[in-house]
Design a protein around this motif. Structure first.
Motif, PDB file in Angstrom:
ATOM      1  N   THR A 145      32.426  38.960  29.151  1.00  0.00           N
ATOM      2  CA  THR A 145      32.621  40.375  28.821  1.00  0.00           C
ATOM      3  C   THR A 145      33.099  41.173  30.026  1.00  0.00           C
ATOM      4  O   THR A 145      34.004  42.017  29.922  1.00  0.00           O
ATOM      5  N   HIS A 146      32.477  40.926  31.170  1.00  0.00           N
ATOM      6  CA  HIS A 146      32.857  41.660  32.387  1.00  0.00           C
ATOM      7  C   HIS A 146      34.294  41.343  32.781  1.00  0.00           C
ATOM      8  O   HIS A 146      35.092  42.255  33.075  1.00  0.00           O
ATOM      9  N   LEU A 147      34.657  40.077  32.788  1.00  0.00           N
ATOM     10  CA  LEU A 147      36.009  39.677  33.184  1.00  0.00           C
ATOM     11  C   LEU A 147      37.050  40.283  32.248  1.00  0.00           C
ATOM     12  O   LEU A 147      38.077  40.815  32.699  1.00  0.00           O
ATOM     13  N   ARG A 148      36.805  40.232  30.954  1.00  0.00           N
ATOM     14  CA  ARG A 148      37.759  40.795  29.997  1.00  0.00           C
ATOM     15  C   ARG A 148      37.923  42.304  30.217  1.00  0.00           C
ATOM     16  O   ARG A 148      39.034  42.845  30.140  1.00  0.00           O
ATOM     17  N   ALA A 193      44.356  42.550  44.559  1.00  0.00           N
ATOM     18  CA  ALA A 193      43.728  41.289  44.174  1.00  0.00           C
ATOM     19  C   ALA A 193      42.217  41.465  44.216  1.00  0.00           C
ATOM     20  O   ALA A 193      41.684  42.089  45.136  1.00  0.00           O
ATOM     21  N   ALA A 194      41.540  40.914  43.219  1.00  0.00           N
ATOM     22  CA  ALA A 194      40.089  41.070  43.129  1.00  0.00           C
ATOM     23  C   ALA A 194      39.431  39.741  42.802  1.00  0.00           C
ATOM     24  O   ALA A 194      39.917  38.980  41.956  1.00  0.00           O
ATOM     25  N   ASN A 195      38.318  39.480  43.469  1.00  0.00           N
ATOM     26  CA  ASN A 195      37.465  38.342  43.152  1.00  0.00           C
ATOM     27  C   ASN A 195      36.429  38.814  42.144  1.00  0.00           C
ATOM     28  O   ASN A 195      35.618  39.690  42.441  1.00  0.00           O
ATOM     29  N   ILE A 196      36.460  38.244  40.942  1.00  0.00           N
ATOM     30  CA  ILE A 196      35.587  38.667  39.851  1.00  0.00           C
ATOM     31  C   ILE A 196      34.699  37.498  39.457  1.00  0.00           C
ATOM     32  O   ILE A 196      35.206  36.400  39.174  1.00  0.00           O
ATOM     33  N   ALA A 219      48.170  38.777  36.719  1.00  0.00           N
ATOM     34  CA  ALA A 219      47.977  37.337  36.618  1.00  0.00           C
ATOM     35  C   ALA A 219      46.520  37.051  36.952  1.00  0.00           C
ATOM     36  O   ALA A 219      45.891  37.785  37.724  1.00  0.00           O
ATOM     37  N   LEU A 220      45.980  35.990  36.386  1.00  0.00           N
ATOM     38  CA  LEU A 220      44.577  35.620  36.599  1.00  0.00           C
ATOM     39  C   LEU A 220      44.510  34.143  36.925  1.00  0.00           C
ATOM     40  O   LEU A 220      45.053  33.308  36.189  1.00  0.00           O
ATOM     41  N   ALA A 221      43.841  33.799  38.034  1.00  0.00           N
ATOM     42  CA  ALA A 221      43.670  32.409  38.459  1.00  0.00           C
ATOM     43  C   ALA A 221      42.197  32.057  38.454  1.00  0.00           C
ATOM     44  O   ALA A 221      41.381  32.789  39.010  1.00  0.00           O
ATOM     45  N   ALA A 222      41.850  30.931  37.824  1.00  0.00           N
ATOM     46  CA  ALA A 222      40.450  30.532  37.751  1.00  0.00           C
ATOM     47  C   ALA A 222      40.346  29.064  37.361  1.00  0.00           C
ATOM     48  O   ALA A 222      41.316  28.447  36.902  1.00  0.00           O
ATOM     49  N   ASP A 223      39.160  28.529  37.530  1.00  0.00           N
ATOM     50  CA  ASP A 223      38.837  27.189  37.041  1.00  0.00           C
ATOM     51  C   ASP A 223      38.936  27.191  35.513  1.00  0.00           C
ATOM     52  O   ASP A 223      38.440  28.111  34.859  1.00  0.00           O
ATOM     53  N   PRO A 224      39.558  26.191  34.911  1.00  0.00           N
ATOM     54  CA  PRO A 224      39.661  26.160  33.443  1.00  0.00           C
ATOM     55  C   PRO A 224      38.312  26.266  32.740  1.00  0.00           C
ATOM     56  O   PRO A 224      38.219  26.892  31.671  1.00  0.00           O
ATOM     57  N   ALA A 225      37.260  25.690  33.320  1.00  0.00           N
ATOM     58  CA  ALA A 225      35.945  25.757  32.683  1.00  0.00           C
ATOM     59  C   ALA A 225      35.421  27.186  32.639  1.00  0.00           C
ATOM     60  O   ALA A 225      34.721  27.572  31.693  1.00  0.00           O
ATOM     61  N   VAL A 226      35.757  27.982  33.648  1.00  0.00           N
ATOM     62  CA  VAL A 226      35.364  29.394  33.646  1.00  0.00           C
ATOM     63  C   VAL A 226      36.133  30.140  32.563  1.00  0.00           C
ATOM     64  O   VAL A 226      35.564  30.914  31.786  1.00  0.00           O
ATOM     65  N   LEU A 227      37.442  29.899  32.488  1.00  0.00           N
ATOM     66  CA  LEU A 227      38.265  30.587  31.492  1.00  0.00           C
ATOM     67  C   LEU A 227      37.859  30.222  30.067  1.00  0.00           C
ATOM     68  O   LEU A 227      38.009  31.028  29.141  1.00  0.00           O
ATOM     69  N   ARG A 228      37.340  29.020  29.892  1.00  0.00           N
ATOM     70  CA  ARG A 228      36.887  28.610  28.558  1.00  0.00           C
ATOM     71  C   ARG A 228      35.478  29.105  28.251  1.00  0.00           C
ATOM     72  O   ARG A 228      34.955  28.849  27.159  1.00  0.00           O
ATOM     73  N   PHE A 286      29.539  29.816  34.647  1.00  0.00           N
ATOM     74  CA  PHE A 286      29.691  30.984  35.511  1.00  0.00           C
ATOM     75  C   PHE A 286      30.568  30.595  36.697  1.00  0.00           C
ATOM     76  O   PHE A 286      30.456  29.490  37.236  1.00  0.00           O
ATOM     77  N   GLY A 287      31.447  31.502  37.120  1.00  0.00           N
ATOM     78  CA  GLY A 287      32.286  31.210  38.279  1.00  0.00           C
ATOM     79  C   GLY A 287      33.157  32.388  38.648  1.00  0.00           C
ATOM     80  O   GLY A 287      32.999  33.505  38.142  1.00  0.00           O
ATOM     81  N   ASN A 288      34.100  32.135  39.543  1.00  0.00           N
ATOM     82  CA  ASN A 288      34.975  33.174  40.086  1.00  0.00           C
ATOM     83  C   ASN A 288      36.362  33.105  39.480  1.00  0.00           C
ATOM     84  O   ASN A 288      36.890  32.017  39.235  1.00  0.00           O
ATOM     85  N   ALA A 289      36.944  34.273  39.271  1.00  0.00           N
ATOM     86  CA  ALA A 289      38.339  34.386  38.857  1.00  0.00           C
ATOM     87  C   ALA A 289      39.016  35.380  39.784  1.00  0.00           C
ATOM     88  O   ALA A 289      38.407  36.378  40.186  1.00  0.00           O
ATOM     89  N   VAL A 290      40.247  35.109  40.137  1.00  0.00           N
ATOM     90  CA  VAL A 290      41.021  36.006  40.998  1.00  0.00           C
ATOM     91  C   VAL A 290      42.066  36.711  40.147  1.00  0.00           C
ATOM     92  O   VAL A 290      42.945  36.071  39.557  1.00  0.00           O
ATOM     93  N   LEU A 291      41.941  38.029  40.077  1.00  0.00           N
ATOM     94  CA  LEU A 291      42.876  38.861  39.327  1.00  0.00           C
ATOM     95  C   LEU A 291      43.883  39.470  40.298  1.00  0.00           C
ATOM     96  O   LEU A 291      43.502  40.037  41.319  1.00  0.00           O
ATOM     97  N   VAL A 292      45.166  39.354  39.975  1.00  0.00           N
ATOM     98  CA  VAL A 292      46.244  39.892  40.800  1.00  0.00           C
ATOM     99  C   VAL A 292      47.012  40.906  39.971  1.00  0.00           C
ATOM    100  O   VAL A 292      47.319  40.650  38.794  1.00  0.00           O
TER     101      VAL A 292
END
Length: 285
Positions: free
Chosen positions: A191-194, A181-184, A208-217, A221-227
């Motif tokens: 670009t970095h997240l992709r 699991a990584a905090n990105i 799987a990727l968990a994040a605030d919908p506004a970040v995904l859209r 700027f914000g955090n996403a957790v990649l599992v």
């Protein structure tokens, strides 16, 4: 020699290797503190209730810790990046007898946190003042149930912790059914997240990727957790938990996540870059 002082209504401030560390008290919790580095919030710790996770991204990582194995089963966990040891404390509180290793390159920060937010001496937590990738290389093959990467030099993840070669060593350290699991942290155009999704997809069979919908859209700027894992992830339960958080998030997986990555290239050591700087004003109210 580092000097500490109490000001800002009992805040604790000290120079560390990465800059200026500050612990500010939580006015709603008697023995809870937020750790900031150069003004950027890093961690929140409640010494009376280490199972309390305040930050949204830490709650999402907490869900990963809850779901990686049956409840209460002790885990072997490697934490790359220490901060205030929030997730190690959470694991020790929710899964007694777990054995954990923390790698934190900032030795002065480790001393600062140990002094003001001491760990439970009965917890099986070993803290190493070492570079995360160098510390990972010393983890025995197949030792870890879970490797968590939450590493920031200031506000950026170092380049050498974003590559396929790094993930190869993560896989070596994991048990066959272990999770990564990584905090990105990223912002538009993501670009970095992709690139991190594409790199993890090249190393693991399930994501799987968990994040605030506004970040995904790509709206902020914000955090996403990649599992990531090589076994089926409990996506439905992770989705339910993330959606029910105080700050609800969204979980992407499967074809939708592959489409989100948009054909990004796998990151290698040769071309790796640190994560982007947050825009000015990101951490100001």
């Amino acid at each position: 020699m580092a000097r500490s002082r109490r000001d800002r209504a009992d805040a604790v401030v000290e120079s560390v290797d990465a800059g200026v560390a500050e612990l500010t008290p939580d006015r709603e919790r008697a023995r809870a503190w937020t750790l900031l580095i150069d003004g950027a919030p890093q961690s929140h710790v409640d010494l009376d209730d280490p199972a309390h996770l305040s930050f949204a991204y830490q709650r999402r990582l907490g869900h990963v810790i809850d779901l990686v194995a049956p409840a209460q089963r002790p885990l072997h966990v490697v934490h790359l990046g220490g901060g205030a040891f929030t997730l190690a404390r959470y694991t020790a509180a929710t899964r007694p007898r777990s054995t954990q290793q923390i790698a934190e390159v900032d030795a002065a920060l480790v001393r600062f946190v140990r002094t003001h937010l001491p760990l439970d001496p009965t917890a099986r937590i070993r803290v190493r003042s070492a570079d995360a990738r160098a510390a990972l290389a010393k983890v025995p093959d197949g030792w870890a149930d879970l490797v968590i990467a939450d590493v920031f030099g200031g506000t950026r993840t170092p380049a050498h912790l974003t590559s396929a070669e790094f993930l190869t060593d993560v896989r070596r350290a994991l048990k066959p059914d272990g999770w990564y699991a990584a905090n990105i942290a990223d912002g538009p155009p993501l670009t970095h997240l992709r690139g991190q999704i594409a790199t993890a997809a090249g190393a693991f069979g399930q994501l799987a990727l968990a994040a605030d919908p506004a970040v995904l859209r790509g709206r902020r700027f914000g955090n996403a957790v990649l599992v990531a894992a090589d076994r089926e992830l409990p996506v439905a339960e992770l989705t339910r938990r993330v959606a029910s958080d105080p700050h609800p998030g969204r979980v992407e997986h499967g074809r939708a996540l592959a489409d989100f990555s948009g054909g990004a290239a796998v990151v290698t050591d040769a071309g790796a870059k640190a994560s982007p700087l947050p825009p000015a004003g990101t951490f100001t109210s």
